[in-house]
Design an enzyme around this catalytic site. Sequence first.
Site, short mmCIF file in Angstrom:
data_model
loop_
_atom_site.label_atom_id
_atom_site.label_comp_id
_atom_site.label_asym_id
_atom_site.label_seq_id
_atom_site.Cartn_x
_atom_site.Cartn_y
_atom_site.Cartn_z
N GLN A 155 1.06 -1.23 -0.13
CA GLN A 155 -0.06 0.15 -0.04
C GLN A 155 0.99 1.17 -0.37
O GLN A 155 1.79 1.08 0.63
CB GLN A 155 -1.01 0.17 1.15
N HIS A 157 1.10 5.93 -0.61
CA HIS A 157 0.66 7.41 0.64
C HIS A 157 0.82 7.97 -0.96
O HIS A 157 1.79 7.82 -2.07
CB HIS A 157 1.41 7.55 1.49
N GLU A 184 -3.09 5.33 -0.21
CA GLU A 184 -4.40 6.16 0.35
C GLU A 184 -4.29 7.84 0.57
O GLU A 184 -2.35 7.92 0.53
CB GLU A 184 -3.79 5.66 1.99
N GLU A 235 -9.24 3.47 6.04
CA GLU A 235 -8.72 2.62 6.95
C GLU A 235 -8.71 3.20 8.73
O GLU A 235 -8.42 2.58 9.77
CB GLU A 235 -7.32 2.50 5.99
N GLN A 310 -5.04 -2.20 10.47
CA GLN A 310 -3.71 -1.70 10.26
C GLN A 310 -3.31 -1.53 11.40
O GLN A 310 -3.02 -0.74 12.60
CB GLN A 310 -4.38 -0.08 9.57
N ASP A 349 5.73 2.50 8.20
CA ASP A 349 5.07 3.03 7.26
C ASP A 349 5.56 4.66 8.19
O ASP A 349 6.69 4.93 7.57
CB ASP A 349 2.97 3.24 8.72
N SER A 376 1.95 0.02 5.28
CA SER A 376 0.46 0.96 5.19
C SER A 376 1.07 1.89 4.82
O SER A 376 0.07 3.29 5.37
CB SER A 376 0.08 -0.35 5.98
#
Lengths: 572, 141
Positions: A155, A157, A184, A235, A310, A349, A376
């Site tokens: 995933q 950003h 995201e 999320e 998450q 992250d 994430s």
Amino acid sequence: MTSTLPSSGAAAGPRTSKRTEMLESRPVNLDGFVEEWPEKGLVAMESDFDPAPSIRVENGVIVELDGRPRAEFDFMDTFIADHAIDVDVAERANAVPSDEIARMLVNPTVGRGEVLDLTRGLTPAKLLDVVKLMNVVEIMMAMQKMRARRMPANQAHSTSARDNPIQVAADAAEGALRGFAELETTLGVLRYAPLVAIGLQIGAQAGRGGVITQCALEEATELDLGMRGITGYAETISVYGTESVFVDGDDTPWSKAFLASAYASRGIKMRFTSGTGSEVQMGNAEGRSMLYLEIRCILMAKGAGVQGLQNGSISCIGVPGAVPGGIRAVAAENLVCNMLDLECAAGNDQSFSHSAMRRTSRLMPQMLPGQDLVCSGFSAVPNSDNMFAGSNLDVEDYDDWNTVQRDLQVDGGLRHVRSEEILAVRNRAARALQAVFAELDLPRITDDEVEAATYADSSADYPLREVLEDLKGAQSVMDRGVTGLDLVKILERTGFSDIAENYLQVLRQRVSGDLLQTSAILDADFVPQAAINDANDYAGPGTGYRLTGERWAELKRLRHVTSAENPEEEVS
Amino acid sequence: MTTTLGPADYPLSVRRPDLLRTPTGTPLSDVTMAAVVAGDITNEDLRVSPETLQMQGEISDAVGRRQLAENMRRAAELTAVPDEEVLAIYNALRPRASSRQRLTEIAERLESVHAAPLCAALVRESAEVYEARDLLAPEGE
């Protein structure tokens, strides 16, 4: 004892060596480290102040949990006892010695299902007791078997320091093409949300149809954008391990459980968020270790019936990162998430270290065994544009990541893509957004901005937008009730049929509810891949997910690979 | 539905598209770009139906995910509740946001107006716990 250390004789203090000076200047020494303080919960996972495991069931009701009688339960205990733990197996499961369960976790001949049959009945302290016995390699072994989906994914950003929707669209398109399954975004100025969320969705569908997107906002707005079909999943539904911190967050397990049902009722995929260190950072860990409290969060998520979580410390990574064994504890929290059969979006992250070596070592426990989503939030923009306060990995790391995948023959969810292809999808995403803005009568996107989006690295490479005009436009999107379906129609009639079709396919998923199942993502053919039709079946060497065939051939490619036949030639 | 669905039926959109309809009764196979362009599809069509959520819940149950299945069934009930009311109930469940009476009223309304007994039970349960943990708002607020 008299000091025998040489003295410089000067007032500047003792003389240091050139070696020490060199080490002092290393990036790792910019990181913060702190001693443990178990009484305040500033301890990763081994604390004398954590309760000992215990459970007692009477008439099908848990009446004692980890040494606490039901009359003294706080709301976390109550929720976990009444919703998370499977009472029918609880006493039997908790009676199994912890070392036996830990060995089952690492033993490949014991199937995932057999382990789940025990873990579904364990108390928080018992789960902690099990993972405390495991070193980081054992944790990784267990993760490889226990993660829910067979094929790992990743995933990213996609955000902008200027909340520039064109940048978000272009970087989303590139990220999608590079392989991220989920994208995201979030905002600096919250009122920009509708425009940025639209940019993210259109960019994602321009890059690779089926990538799902979300916009992290406060709960009600996030749900609103989801219901309109502007975003595809959610999320940032935070849960906490102590009652006091949960209440400080203005929620309870019941409000969050209701929210989980609300999302599912609209066909929208959702996961909760939690992580070690949040309670101590918010000042009320009630004297428990970070991992003990995180395990309570994971159980709470399980009890709410949300498909995933998450976790992996996330925005509190600086806290476990500063204490001994903290990064091991972060890996252990991902494992517990796996052991409770939840989808795990595994952290890696928020940025936590200045050291390239530490940044890399921090991601190994998730990248090597694989996770449902290894990061994430890999920053698909430069960290200077990352509105989640920066990530452990950003665009500068793309080629390194691809090389590590190739070196170790590990699938971290990404791939090298040739520059022409990237430029093409960035350009197309920006042009599609330009058309949508024009049709919706939003502030114009100029050809110069499209050109900038095609070739840019960061927000500094884009012409400035008229922010106030954009914010008015953003408000009008909300006021007019613009939906995902409206965007599909616009894309279709303005010559972006492929993006429109991809977007419609994503919206159709809400009708089927398929993305509500555990660990579901969409592949390039819009087939949902969940821990049902792609369930992890690892059972030792030669089984489970293996990086082979076409996918391995894809990951062998890098920016610069020399032809074996002609050393003058590159074959990327 | 006469037979219970299981993992072999997943994904429904691929394996059992015949079972899928939008909340307005349109078969999923009719949700096409042509229909969208013709204006035959509304945002209301692009939602999950309570029947579909029940089917997904059966699949969750069949693969041993009891809590996920329960959530699917609560969600099936909530499909009937308007967006604003869903958000209002969520806000009412926040700590010290509601009196016991208010939570009871919400539960009753969920049951009688929306035929949502599972969600009502969750709200009633919250009232019990909030009372025990001093998380109710005073009566009248």
